[in-house]
Design a protein around this motif. Structure first.
Motif, PDB file in Angstrom:
ATOM      1  N   LYS A 175      -3.128   2.764  -4.386  1.00 37.19           N
ATOM      2  CA  LYS A 175      -4.530   3.104  -4.652  1.00 37.19           C
ATOM      3  C   LYS A 175      -5.120   2.556  -6.152  1.00 37.19           C
ATOM      4  O   LYS A 175      -5.306   1.155  -6.010  1.00 37.19           O
ATOM      5  N   ASP A 231       4.967  11.516  -4.826  1.00 32.18           N
ATOM      6  CA  ASP A 231       4.071  10.814  -4.383  1.00 32.18           C
ATOM      7  C   ASP A 231       2.773  10.769  -5.037  1.00 32.18           C
ATOM      8  O   ASP A 231       1.878  11.693  -5.116  1.00 32.18           O
ATOM      9  N   ILE A 261       5.696   4.609   0.741  1.00 34.25           N
ATOM     10  CA  ILE A 261       6.477   5.976   1.036  1.00 34.25           C
ATOM     11  C   ILE A 261       7.733   5.693   2.323  1.00 34.25           C
ATOM     12  O   ILE A 261       8.837   6.046   1.920  1.00 34.25           O
ATOM     13  N   GLU A 265       3.304  15.652  -3.499  1.00 37.69           N
ATOM     14  CA  GLU A 265       2.362  15.144  -4.345  1.00 37.69           C
ATOM     15  C   GLU A 265       2.182  16.134  -5.511  1.00 37.69           C
ATOM     16  O   GLU A 265       1.930  17.361  -5.154  1.00 37.69           O
ATOM     17  N   VAL A 307       0.672   8.216  -4.748  1.00 39.30           N
ATOM     18  CA  VAL A 307      -0.330   7.274  -4.386  1.00 39.30           C
ATOM     19  C   VAL A 307      -1.791   7.547  -4.742  1.00 39.30           C
ATOM     20  O   VAL A 307      -2.477   6.566  -5.223  1.00 39.30           O
ATOM     21  N   MET A 308      -2.194   8.524  -4.850  1.00 35.85           N
ATOM     22  CA  MET A 308      -3.567   9.094  -5.230  1.00 35.85           C
ATOM     23  C   MET A 308      -3.506   9.543  -6.746  1.00 35.85           C
ATOM     24  O   MET A 308      -4.480   9.109  -7.185  1.00 35.85           O
ATOM     25  N   TYR A 324      -0.312  15.001   2.647  1.00 37.64           N
ATOM     26  CA  TYR A 324      -0.286  13.785   3.361  1.00 37.64           C
ATOM     27  C   TYR A 324       0.292  12.490   2.565  1.00 37.64           C
ATOM     28  O   TYR A 324       0.368  12.411   1.542  1.00 37.64           O
ATOM     29  N   HIS A 325       1.214  11.730   3.393  1.00 36.34           N
ATOM     30  CA  HIS A 325       1.951  10.841   2.713  1.00 36.34           C
ATOM     31  C   HIS A 325       1.921   9.379   3.305  1.00 36.34           C
ATOM     32  O   HIS A 325       2.678   8.503   3.039  1.00 36.34           O
ATOM     33  N   GLY A 326       0.852   9.471   4.302  1.00 33.02           N
ATOM     34  CA  GLY A 326       0.529   8.019   4.780  1.00 33.02           C
ATOM     35  C   GLY A 326       0.585   8.184   6.375  1.00 33.02           C
ATOM     36  O   GLY A 326       0.772   8.998   7.199  1.00 33.02           O
ATOM     37  N   GLY A 349       0.758  -1.149   0.103  1.00 32.06           N
ATOM     38  CA  GLY A 349       0.202  -0.201   0.011  1.00 32.06           C
ATOM     39  C   GLY A 349       0.805   1.224   0.041  1.00 32.06           C
ATOM     40  O   GLY A 349       2.079   1.150  -0.213  1.00 32.06           O
ATOM     41  N   GLY A 350       0.247   2.474   0.228  1.00 30.27           N
ATOM     42  CA  GLY A 350       0.711   3.804   0.164  1.00 30.27           C
ATOM     43  C   GLY A 350       1.833   3.927   1.084  1.00 30.27           C
ATOM     44  O   GLY A 350       3.142   4.275   0.864  1.00 30.27           O
ATOM     45  N   SER A 351       1.532   3.657   2.318  1.00 27.21           N
ATOM     46  CA  SER A 351       2.372   4.191   3.527  1.00 27.21           C
ATOM     47  C   SER A 351       3.733   3.310   3.480  1.00 27.21           C
ATOM     48  O   SER A 351       4.720   3.675   3.653  1.00 27.21           O
TER      49      SER A 351
HETATM   50  C1  LIG Z   1      -0.725  11.002  -1.382  1.00 27.75           C
HETATM   51  C2  LIG Z   1      -0.746   9.809  -0.495  1.00 27.75           C
HETATM   52  N1  LIG Z   1       0.310   9.437  -0.149  1.00 27.75           N
HETATM   53  C3  LIG Z   1       0.349   8.103   0.767  1.00 27.75           C
HETATM   54  C4  LIG Z   1      -0.956   7.590   1.418  1.00 27.75           C
HETATM   55  C5  LIG Z   1      -0.948   6.550   2.204  1.00 27.75           C
HETATM   56  O1  LIG Z   1      -1.570   5.398   1.661  1.00 27.75           O
HETATM   57  P1  LIG Z   1      -1.918   4.318   2.273  1.00 27.75           P
HETATM   58  O2  LIG Z   1      -3.428   4.690   2.897  1.00 27.75           O
HETATM   59  O3  LIG Z   1      -2.438   3.463   1.161  1.00 27.75           O
HETATM   60  O4  LIG Z   1      -1.071   3.666   3.205  1.00 27.75           O
HETATM   61  C6  LIG Z   1      -2.199   8.352   0.916  1.00 27.75           C
HETATM   62  C7  LIG Z   1      -3.398   7.817   1.569  1.00 27.75           C
HETATM   63  O5  LIG Z   1      -4.273   8.431   1.387  1.00 27.75           O
HETATM   64  C8  LIG Z   1      -2.079   9.437  -0.091  1.00 27.75           C
HETATM   65  O6  LIG Z   1      -3.177  10.111  -0.518  1.00 27.75           O
END
Ligand SMILES: Cc1ncc(COP(=O)(O)O)c(C=O)c1O
Length: 458
Positions: free
Chosen positions: A282, A253, A116, A219, A255-256, A145-147, A111-113
């Motif tokens: 995501k 980043d 990161i 982002e 992720v989104m 927001y990065h996680g 996943g995202g976190s």
């Molecule tokens: C830009 C961004 N980075 C990282 C994350 C973290 O991802 P995750 O919730 O899959 O761990 C998110 C989650 O919303 C995000 O929007």
């Protein structure tokens, strides 16, 4: 469990949920843009959950690909084996990412976190490999927001999500994010000037850190915290150039924003910048399985390959074959169905162009201060006074009321607070699956107008 048993269980839950106060409906089925709960209530998923679902719910090909992988081989540990699905899918993703990642490689996570965390450690190890052992700081942006893991939170600016964990977090510099609706600088020249002012802030932060900065994380379109804020022209190019000049890695980043959400394979393509590391999740699996990926440029991969030769990092479930089978099938599906093109809001007649004009049409609704975004990623900011842009008192939870009124009408949106200063400021994120039709968009926009008007009367 039967549907009625699921409803009973939901009021005495053994699950540690996000809230003990809110009641959660048990979801039991999804198809296309719709979700159904155990009571039979239908919801139009206008936010792709949290900008996760891009290809639509219930796509049979994805489930079949996962089942086939599970029957063949469910798991091996990445310290002992690679797998055909990992090798083939990584090559396909690099190709999808374009020439900037030629000769690079991919690290898969859940996943995202996790992705990161991987990118932060990768940037540190890169600097050590090339002899820049002092470099360990990661500069990030204030409203970002990065996680939710501690490393990811340390580089996030989202005040509410960080606050109670601050004593456990290692802090580095945060710089401002361009936010033209409430800009700290002059935006009268089409925002060229303010983009450069924000970029100059990054340069000053790098200089102040005394050659200790390893990376800057950004982002390309601000997601959850600011609500789909597209940066002003020239800003991303300037920060990329500053990073290059100071030997600081650029981490995008996505992720989104990645995997087509903004109408490009990756949002960085819109500004033609070349990040050293790109993180995505995501839409990568569209939610069919837990999956994230870190795309590593050739420069970074080579430094490790030709240096110590091993990346000192790992999760038991990185490169999980069933998640990779899901992601690979999602990539094939979105290409076959031309969903990236559907998500291009600047292309006439596209799904995203239809969404854009439907949302723009809500600007006249009471309390709508701003409508912003790109592709299939849109934000709507609410204000108590349109002329002065005064936000609502956060205690009112205006956006929560809009979201609840929308749910009551069978429409799902993603509410957030804090876009103004981390606490006040109400905004919604709208990020539907790319398979949404014009009629569904029209219906959703009408319901959203009704929900906003209802919330404004309270
Ligand atoms: C830009 C961004 N980075 C990282 C994350 C973290 O991802 P995750 O919730 O899959 O761990 C998110 C989650 O919303 C995000 O929007």
């Amino acid at each position: 469990m039967s549907d009625s048993a699921a409803i009973d269980a939901s009021s005495h839950s053994a699950v540690l949920r996000r809230s003990f106060r809110k009641s959660f409906s048990p979801a039991v089925r999804g198809e296309g843009v719709y979700l159904w709960d155990a009571r039979g209530q239908q919801y139009l998923d206008f936010s792709g959950s949290a900008a996760v679902n891009f290809i639509g719910h219930g796509v049979a090909e994805i489930a079949a690909a996962m089942a086939s992988q599970a029957k063949q081989l469910e798991f091996v540990h990445s310290s002992q084996f690679t797998t055909p699905v990992a090798e083939e899918y990584a090559a396909e993703l690099l190709e999808f990412a374009g020439k900037n990642f030629e000769g690079g490689c991919v690290y898969f996570t859940c996943g995202g976190s996790e992705s990161i965390e991987t990118a932060l450690k990768l940037s540190r190890q890169y600097q050590v490999e090339i002899g820049q052992t002092k470099r360990h700081q990661v500069i990030s942006r204030g409203q970002s927001y990065h996680g939710s893991t501690l490393g990811a939170l340390s580089v996030s600016g989202n005040k509410r999500r960080r606050e109670i964990h601050l004593p456990m977090i290692r802090e580095f510099a945060h710089v401002g994010s361009p936010y033209c609706y409430r800009c700290a600088f002059d935006c009268t020249d089409g925002c060229r000037n303010c983009g450069q002012e924000y970029a100059a802030e990054l340069e000053r932060a790098i200089e102040a850190a005394n050659e200790e900065v390893s990376a800057f994380i950004v982002e390309p379109v601000s997601g959850a915290t600011l609500g789909a804020v597209v940066p002003p022209p020239g800003y991303l190019q300037s920060v990329a150039e500053i990073c290059r000049r100071y030997g600081v890695l650029l981490i995008a980043d996505e992720v989104m924003t990645g995997m087509g959400r903004t109408g490009r394979n990756f949002a960085v393509e819109r500004s033609d910048i070349a990040p050293d590391i790109l993180v995505t999740a995501k839409g990568l699996s569209s939610g069919y399985a837990p999956l994230g990926a870190v795309l590593v440029s050739k420069k970074v991969a080579r430094a490790i390959a030709e240096g110590s030769g091993a990346f000192l990092h790992g999760f038991t479930y990185n490169s999980h074959p069933i998640s990779l089978a899901a992601g690979r099938a999602v990539l094939r599906f979105l290409r076959e169905q031309k969903l990236v093109q559907a998500a291009d809001s600047e292309s006439r007649g596209s799904t995203a162009a239809t969404l854009r004009s439907a949302l723009e049409g809500l600007r006249d609704a009471k309390a709508v201060g701003d409508v912003r975004g790109i592709g299939l990623l849109w934000g709507m900011e609410f204000v108590a006074d349109k002329a002065t842009k005064r936000p609502f008192d956060p205690e009112l939870n205006f956006v929560g009321r809009v979201a609840q009124a929308a749910v009551n009408r069978g429409l799902l949106v993603y509410p957030m607070q804090g876009c103004v200063d981390g606490v006040s400021g109400d905004h919604l994120l709208i990020a539907p699956p790319a398979v949404i039709t014009a009629d569904q968009i029209d219906w959703a926009a009408k319901q959203l107008r009704g929900a906003i008007e209802e919330a404004a009367t309270i």
